[in-house]
Design a protein around this motif. Structure first.
Motif, short mmCIF file in Angstrom:
data_model
loop_
_atom_site.label_atom_id
_atom_site.label_comp_id
_atom_site.label_asym_id
_atom_site.label_seq_id
_atom_site.Cartn_x
_atom_site.Cartn_y
_atom_site.Cartn_z
N LEU A 1 5.16 11.72 -1.29
CA LEU A 1 5.17 10.30 -0.92
C LEU A 1 4.15 9.99 0.17
O LEU A 1 3.52 8.94 0.15
N SER B 1 1.19 7.43 -0.32
CA SER B 1 1.08 6.30 0.62
C SER B 1 -0.28 6.27 1.27
O SER B 1 -0.89 5.20 1.43
N GLY C 1 -2.72 5.04 -1.19
CA GLY C 1 -2.50 3.62 -1.39
C GLY C 1 -3.07 2.79 -0.26
O GLY C 1 -3.71 1.75 -0.49
N VAL C 2 -2.86 3.23 0.97
CA VAL C 2 -3.37 2.48 2.13
C VAL C 2 -4.89 2.44 2.12
O VAL C 2 -5.53 1.42 2.43
#
Length: 377
Positions: free
Chosen positions: A74, A78, A81-82
């Motif tokens: 995760l 993340s 994604g950021v």
């Protein structure tokens, strides 16, 4: 009494055929649920692989190792994604808005070629309304829109399915032996050892496929993005992410990810730009398949190309976009089951008392398969 026995023997095959047809119809009706369960199993295989590494290296119990594997996954998603999500989302929106313009320019160029070369006009590559190439691109976009956007907009179904997949994956990864023992217990006692061998073979095969796909996704996305950026292709980041995702669909994913950016620049920049952009896709896929992948992966899933293409077509018909994503592991699973059950058990093409056979669809990546007319040991 004697007449009843032959009658029963004559009707037994018909009953079996009807029963098999009923089972196949049921499986077709619940294909979406089976796909969800299979995706959960693939995620469990991934988490199990990370968990095993953490258990060996850090000597952690299975529970904390699973939690750490999930946390690291995760965190990595993340972070990606950021860093990338805003730019990818913006480029994707701009690309979708610009597609009609690119298609119009492509149609105009193709009509010009058809006017100069009458042979091309007979192929249907361009017409007064929409040519063959434009029609194919439009239908491909429409298929993706129906499959991805339609599913994503069904918020309730997406949330429920996502939660179900993750919960099942965590349970499967945490205690795989519990479910493996349950499957083995369903087999007749004299076939339970065979069931264990099949499950072990499936585990090795699916783990190899997951590792190969993760590697291919990262390598192809990075190198494709670099190549398209150097050629100043618009929306290069969106195309690179798209290339990394569609590599899960063999042959068709490679073909679409290579030709799509090339076709979109064809009408704007001409044939040389088309060849340059298409060459990037070809070179990147050749490097990944022949250099990067064999160096890092000890084993690879060896599947016949024709069966792979057929599995993609069948799974696209049955499960849409989700079916495309799991077509290859589904084929690998079917091949493992066919080899162990049909070849070894029904046909008995392995001598009794021999050692368990090697994995059905795995071989060392540098090994050249030998041609033999003898039954596979």
């Amino acid at each position: 009494m004697t007449d009843a026995v032959p009658s029963a023997r004559r009707t037994a095959p018909l009953v079996l055929v009807l029963l098999l047809a009923a089972v196949l119809l049921l499986l077709y009706r619940i294909a979406d649920l089976i796909l969800i369960a299979f995706i959960a199993a693939l995620i469990a295989v991934y988490l199990g692989g990370i968990m095993d590494i953490l258990c060996r290296r850090l000597r952690l119990p299975r529970g904390p190792a699973l939690f750490l594997a999930l946390f690291l996954t995760l965190a990595a998603l993340s972070g990606i994604g950021v860093l990338l999500a805003p730019a990818v989302a913006q480029q994707t929106q701009d690309l979708i808005a610009a597609i009609p313009r690119y298609l119009t320019e492509l149609d105009q160029m193709l009509r010009g070629l058809a006017a100069r070369y009458p042979l091309l006009s007979r192929t249907g590559i361009a017409s007064a309304e929409s040519g063959l190439v434009t029609t194919l691109l439009t239908e491909t976009m429409e298929f993706l829109r129906r499959g991805v956007v339609g599913y994503a907009t069904a918020t309730g179904k997406l949330v429920i399915d996502g939660i179900a997949v993750m919960v099942m994956a965590l349970y499967l990864a945490y205690r795989p032996s519990l479910y493996a023992d349950g499957v083995v217990a369903l087999a007749p006692p004299r076939h339970r050892e065979t069931a264990r061998v099949i499950l072990a073979d499936l585990g090795l095969t699916l783990r190899a496929w997951v590792g190969a796909q993760l590697l291919a996704m990262v390598v192809l996305a990075l190198f494709t993005g670099l190549g398209l950026w150097l050629l100043d292709v618009p929306y290069w980041l969106a195309f690179s992410i798209f290339t990394g995702v569609v590599v899960m669909v063999p042959f068709f994913g490679t073909l679409v990810s290579t030709l799509l950016p090339a076709l979109l620049v064809l009408g704007d920049r001409g044939g040389l730009a088309f060849l340059a952009v298409a060459s990037v896709g070809v070179i990147v896929h050749v490097i990944e398949a022949n250099l990067v992948h064999p160096i890092i992966m000890q084993h690879r899933v060896a599947l016949p190309p024709v069966l792979t293409i057929l599995s993609v077509l069948v799974m696209a018909k049955v499960g849409g976009v989700l079916g495309l994503l799991v077509a290859v592991p589904t084929l690998a699973t079917v091949m493992v089951l066919t080899r162990h059950i049909l070849i070894f058990q029904v046909y008995n093409e392995r001598a009794e008392g021999t050692a368990p056979p090697p994995p059905a669809v795995l071989r060392p990546s540098r090994e050249v398969p030998a041609v033999s007319h003898q039954p596979t040991p």
